[in-house]
Design a protein around this motif. Structure first.
Motif, PDB file in Angstrom:
ATOM      1  N   VAL A  63       8.988 -25.020 -75.931  1.00 37.61           N
ATOM      2  CA  VAL A  63       8.472 -25.931 -76.950  1.00 37.61           C
ATOM      3  C   VAL A  63       6.991 -25.613 -77.083  1.00 37.61           C
ATOM      4  CG1 VAL A  63       8.170 -28.330 -77.652  1.00 37.61           C
ATOM      5  CG2 VAL A  63      10.133 -27.695 -76.229  1.00 37.61           C
ATOM      6  N   LEU A  64       6.555 -25.358 -78.309  1.00 42.79           N
ATOM      7  CA  LEU A  64       5.153 -25.054 -78.584  1.00 42.79           C
ATOM      8  C   LEU A  64       4.520 -26.270 -79.239  1.00 42.79           C
ATOM      9  CD1 LEU A  64       6.794 -22.318 -78.537  1.00 42.79           C
ATOM     10  CD2 LEU A  64       4.914 -21.381 -79.829  1.00 42.79           C
ATOM     11  N   PHE A  65       3.362 -26.676 -78.726  1.00 45.22           N
ATOM     12  CA  PHE A  65       2.657 -27.849 -79.230  1.00 45.22           C
ATOM     13  C   PHE A  65       1.359 -27.436 -79.912  1.00 45.22           C
ATOM     14  CE2 PHE A  65       5.172 -29.251 -75.627  1.00 45.22           C
ATOM     15  CZ  PHE A  65       5.794 -30.388 -76.115  1.00 45.22           C
ATOM     16  N   ASP A  66       0.971 -28.193 -80.957  1.00 42.29           N
ATOM     17  CA  ASP A  66      -0.289 -27.934 -81.650  1.00 42.29           C
ATOM     18  C   ASP A  66      -1.428 -28.728 -81.019  1.00 42.29           C
ATOM     19  OD1 ASP A  66      -0.099 -30.577 -82.604  1.00 42.29           O
ATOM     20  OD2 ASP A  66       0.429 -29.980 -84.635  1.00 42.29           O
ATOM     21  N   GLU A  67      -2.607 -28.714 -81.652  1.00 44.55           N
ATOM     22  CA  GLU A  67      -3.787 -29.370 -81.095  1.00 44.55           C
ATOM     23  C   GLU A  67      -3.647 -30.886 -81.015  1.00 44.55           C
ATOM     24  OE1 GLU A  67      -4.125 -29.172 -85.433  1.00 44.55           O
ATOM     25  OE2 GLU A  67      -3.880 -27.571 -83.975  1.00 44.55           O
ATOM     26  N   LYS A  68      -2.740 -31.474 -81.789  1.00 43.04           N
ATOM     27  CA  LYS A  68      -2.510 -32.924 -81.755  1.00 43.04           C
ATOM     28  C   LYS A  68      -1.424 -33.311 -80.759  1.00 43.04           C
ATOM     29  CE  LYS A  68      -3.837 -33.509 -86.566  1.00 43.04           C
ATOM     30  NZ  LYS A  68      -3.358 -33.828 -87.910  1.00 43.04           N
ATOM     31  N   GLY A  69      -0.840 -32.323 -80.093  1.00 45.28           N
ATOM     32  CA  GLY A  69       0.242 -32.587 -79.156  1.00 45.28           C
ATOM     33  C   GLY A  69       1.594 -32.726 -79.830  1.00 45.28           C
ATOM     34  N   LEU A  70       1.653 -32.348 -81.114  1.00 42.64           N
ATOM     35  CA  LEU A  70       2.911 -32.414 -81.860  1.00 42.64           C
ATOM     36  C   LEU A  70       3.671 -31.103 -81.709  1.00 42.64           C
ATOM     37  CD1 LEU A  70       1.523 -34.059 -85.120  1.00 42.64           C
ATOM     38  CD2 LEU A  70       2.705 -35.191 -83.221  1.00 42.64           C
ATOM     39  N   VAL A  71       4.991 -31.196 -81.756  1.00 42.80           N
ATOM     40  CA  VAL A  71       5.830 -30.000 -81.630  1.00 42.80           C
ATOM     41  C   VAL A  71       5.607 -29.116 -82.848  1.00 42.80           C
ATOM     42  CG1 VAL A  71       8.190 -29.135 -81.520  1.00 42.80           C
ATOM     43  CG2 VAL A  71       7.555 -31.165 -80.210  1.00 42.80           C
ATOM     44  N   GLU A  72       5.163 -27.905 -82.602  1.00 40.91           N
ATOM     45  CA  GLU A  72       4.948 -26.924 -83.661  1.00 40.91           C
ATOM     46  C   GLU A  72       6.260 -26.196 -83.940  1.00 40.91           C
ATOM     47  OE1 GLU A  72       4.636 -23.248 -83.780  1.00 40.91           O
ATOM     48  OE2 GLU A  72       3.939 -23.418 -85.818  1.00 40.91           O
ATOM     49  N   ARG A  73       6.972 -25.871 -82.847  1.00 41.10           N
ATOM     50  CA  ARG A  73       8.297 -25.252 -82.966  1.00 41.10           C
ATOM     51  C   ARG A  73       8.965 -25.183 -81.607  1.00 41.10           C
ATOM     52  NH1 ARG A  73       8.332 -19.102 -84.729  1.00 41.10           N
ATOM     53  NH2 ARG A  73      10.544 -19.416 -84.504  1.00 41.10           N
ATOM     54  N   MET A  74      10.267 -24.922 -81.631  1.00 43.12           N
ATOM     55  CA  MET A  74      11.052 -24.692 -80.420  1.00 43.12           C
ATOM     56  C   MET A  74      11.722 -23.331 -80.580  1.00 43.12           C
ATOM     57  SD  MET A  74      12.759 -28.455 -79.849  1.00 43.12           S
ATOM     58  CE  MET A  74      13.548 -28.079 -78.296  1.00 43.12           C
ATOM     59  N   ALA A  75      11.835 -22.623 -79.476  1.00 42.33           N
ATOM     60  CA  ALA A  75      12.470 -21.306 -79.527  1.00 42.33           C
ATOM     61  C   ALA A  75      13.135 -21.005 -78.190  1.00 42.33           C
ATOM     62  CB  ALA A  75      11.436 -20.233 -79.834  1.00 42.33           C
ATOM     63  N   VAL A  76      14.314 -20.400 -78.240  1.00 40.93           N
ATOM     64  CA  VAL A  76      14.988 -19.924 -77.035  1.00 40.93           C
ATOM     65  C   VAL A  76      14.668 -18.441 -76.910  1.00 40.93           C
ATOM     66  CG1 VAL A  76      17.189 -19.537 -75.878  1.00 40.93           C
ATOM     67  CG2 VAL A  76      16.818 -21.649 -77.172  1.00 40.93           C
ATOM     68  N   LEU A  77      14.064 -18.074 -75.777  1.00 41.89           N
ATOM     69  CA  LEU A  77      13.667 -16.696 -75.533  1.00 41.89           C
ATOM     70  C   LEU A  77      14.547 -16.105 -74.430  1.00 41.89           C
ATOM     71  CD1 LEU A  77       9.786 -17.187 -75.589  1.00 41.89           C
ATOM     72  CD2 LEU A  77      11.319 -16.659 -77.497  1.00 41.89           C
ATOM     73  N   ASP A  78      15.123 -14.941 -74.706  1.00 38.30           N
ATOM     74  CA  ASP A  78      16.039 -14.269 -73.796  1.00 38.30           C
ATOM     75  C   ASP A  78      15.261 -13.316 -72.891  1.00 38.30           C
ATOM     76  OD1 ASP A  78      18.075 -12.964 -72.506  1.00 38.30           O
ATOM     77  OD2 ASP A  78      18.993 -12.142 -74.329  1.00 38.30           O
ATOM     78  N   PHE A  79      15.132 -13.659 -71.619  1.00 41.67           N
ATOM     79  CA  PHE A  79      14.426 -12.830 -70.659  1.00 41.67           C
ATOM     80  C   PHE A  79      15.324 -11.737 -70.076  1.00 41.67           C
ATOM     81  CE2 PHE A  79      11.283 -15.927 -71.218  1.00 41.67           C
ATOM     82  CZ  PHE A  79      10.124 -15.555 -70.577  1.00 41.67           C
ATOM     83  N   ARG A  80      16.574 -11.689 -70.535  1.00 38.03           N
ATOM     84  CA  ARG A  80      17.546 -10.688 -70.105  1.00 38.03           C
ATOM     85  C   ARG A  80      17.773 -10.731 -68.596  1.00 38.03           C
ATOM     86  NH1 ARG A  80      13.937  -7.476 -73.237  1.00 38.03           N
ATOM     87  NH2 ARG A  80      13.649  -6.071 -71.478  1.00 38.03           N
TER      88      ARG A  80
END
Length: 139
Positions: A63-80
């Motif tokens: 979960v990526l947050f912006d400067e206001k602490g709001l969710v900017e986006r969510m992403a599932v990353l495959d570390f293999r």
């Protein structure tokens, strides 16, 4: 001259050895760098599998947050795959994301964490998250 060369090689290997020792019994995910890319923002991670078992496949929901602490986006990353006792570098491009907009990150879940003898939930139970970048990473 040969002794000097060996000393330089030993010193160069030291950071990864220290990281691997600190991660014993843990799965350490370190955010190492964020850099702008043609697609958006490239994230670079160091993943250290301190488990006794290798992971055949591991993915994490970030979960990526912006400067206001709001969710900017969510992403599932495959570390293999993440071999036992090894450090791996993994990079991910996040299209449409501006690096400067990301102020903090959270590893929310590990939807996939499989390997011979790896228990359910092992990746999140043994998770140690950290950052060397200007963006905080929590787990």
């Amino acid at each position: 001259m040969r002794a000097l060369s060996l000393a330089i090689l030993a010193t160069a290997a030291l950071p990864s050895q220290v990281l691997a020792q600190d991660a014993a019994g843990k799965l350490a995910i370190e955010l190492n760098e964020l850099t702008p890319s043609e697609k958006g923002c490239k994230l670079t991670f160091l993943a250290t599998n301190g488990f006794e078992q290798s992971l055949d496949k591991a993915s994490f929901e970030f979960v990526l947050f912006d400067e206001k602490g709001l969710v900017e986006r969510m992403a599932v990353l495959d570390f293999r795959d993440l071999p036992a006792g090894k450090v791996k570098v993994r990079q991910f491009d996040l299209p449409g994301t501006k690096c400067e907009a990301v102020k903090s990150m959270l590893i929310n879940d590990a939807p996939v964490c499989t390997g011979q003898g790896v228990g359910k939930g092992a990746c999140m139970k043994g998770l140690a998250a950290g950052s060397k970048a200007s963006v905080e990473l929590k787990g």
